[in-house]
Design an enzyme around this catalytic site. Sequence first.
Site, PDB file in Angstrom:
ATOM      1  N   GLU A 152     -17.418 -14.940 -14.107  1.00  0.00           N
ATOM      2  CA  GLU A 152     -18.288 -15.269 -15.230  1.00  0.00           C
ATOM      3  C   GLU A 152     -17.422 -15.980 -16.263  1.00  0.00           C
ATOM      4  O   GLU A 152     -16.394 -15.443 -16.676  1.00  0.00           O
ATOM      5  CB  GLU A 152     -18.881 -13.985 -15.806  1.00  0.00           C
ATOM      6  CG  GLU A 152     -19.842 -14.168 -16.961  1.00  0.00           C
ATOM      7  CD  GLU A 152     -20.314 -12.821 -17.499  1.00  0.00           C
ATOM      8  OE1 GLU A 152     -21.489 -12.729 -17.888  1.00  0.00           O
ATOM      9  OE2 GLU A 152     -19.511 -11.864 -17.541  1.00  0.00           O
ATOM     10  N   GLU A 256     -25.775 -16.052 -27.410  1.00  0.00           N
ATOM     11  CA  GLU A 256     -25.779 -14.637 -27.043  1.00  0.00           C
ATOM     12  C   GLU A 256     -25.678 -13.794 -28.309  1.00  0.00           C
ATOM     13  O   GLU A 256     -24.870 -14.064 -29.192  1.00  0.00           O
ATOM     14  CB  GLU A 256     -24.625 -14.300 -26.098  1.00  0.00           C
ATOM     15  CG  GLU A 256     -24.639 -12.851 -25.656  1.00  0.00           C
ATOM     16  CD  GLU A 256     -23.738 -12.563 -24.461  1.00  0.00           C
ATOM     17  OE1 GLU A 256     -23.593 -11.377 -24.124  1.00  0.00           O
ATOM     18  OE2 GLU A 256     -23.204 -13.513 -23.881  1.00  0.00           O
TER      19      GLU A 256
END
Length: 275
Positions: A152, A256
């Site tokens: 990721e 985010e």
Amino acid sequence: MKNYFLKSVMVLLVICGAVSCSSEDKSSASTKELAAGTPVDGINKFQAYTQKYTENTVLTQNHATGHVGDLFFTHWKDGGTTSLTIKMDGNFNVSWQGGGYNYVGGPGWHFGYINRVIGYNFAEDSGANFITVYGWGYDKNMPVTDPAHLVEYYILQRWSDAYEPSQNGVFGKTFISNGVEYSTYRTLREEKPSINSTSTFYQYWSKPNQPLALGENREIIFADHVKAWADTGWILPDMNNFDASDDPTYQVMAVEVFNPPKDGTASGRVWDATK
């Protein structure tokens, strides 16, 4: 660090299309959420990703994926109230309310591409934890005991002090890309949700020496970051495949927020600046 929902929820999303079946979402009657349109070729394994919207789109449900115009989007939250608005020209806005939940979403592409140059301009940011290029790489042929089989990655542009990757990460190197000085870090996630169910995997980070200013056209040369990670032995696995169980290896410009202390918004535009 998005928590991926189970395959059964993915099936539910396919059935419900762009409009959620939950009671929470039915209360959002004032929000227009468009029906699925023309399927996108090549990603039929993940049926929710094939829906294509042909108008400006507002999303308020917990989980949604698809394409608006030429751009893919992901929109995910595990609670709270957050909306993602995407326009056909790549402009988008994320609005959130304070509360104890996590959200990640934004436009981009349903696959990563090493030579992609990501163009963006953020006009507003009132407290997102991360504004970042965000994506995954996955190699099904590597042993799952090697955390490098699944990665990721984050190329931070702006961030808050709520999470600091350099505190818990292994430092890699400092380098300059397109006039911005970045430092790289690697962190380990052990038995955490991912695009391939619950896995142990690495996170790669590129972090500027300070958050970048709003209101400026910028270009992120992705290949520079892949090389910088590789210079310290951090190899990014395949970014263009449909081999994982829960998601393809997408690449987006993401906003985010997690446990936001107050309401906020972030808005900007994303485009493919690859020459």
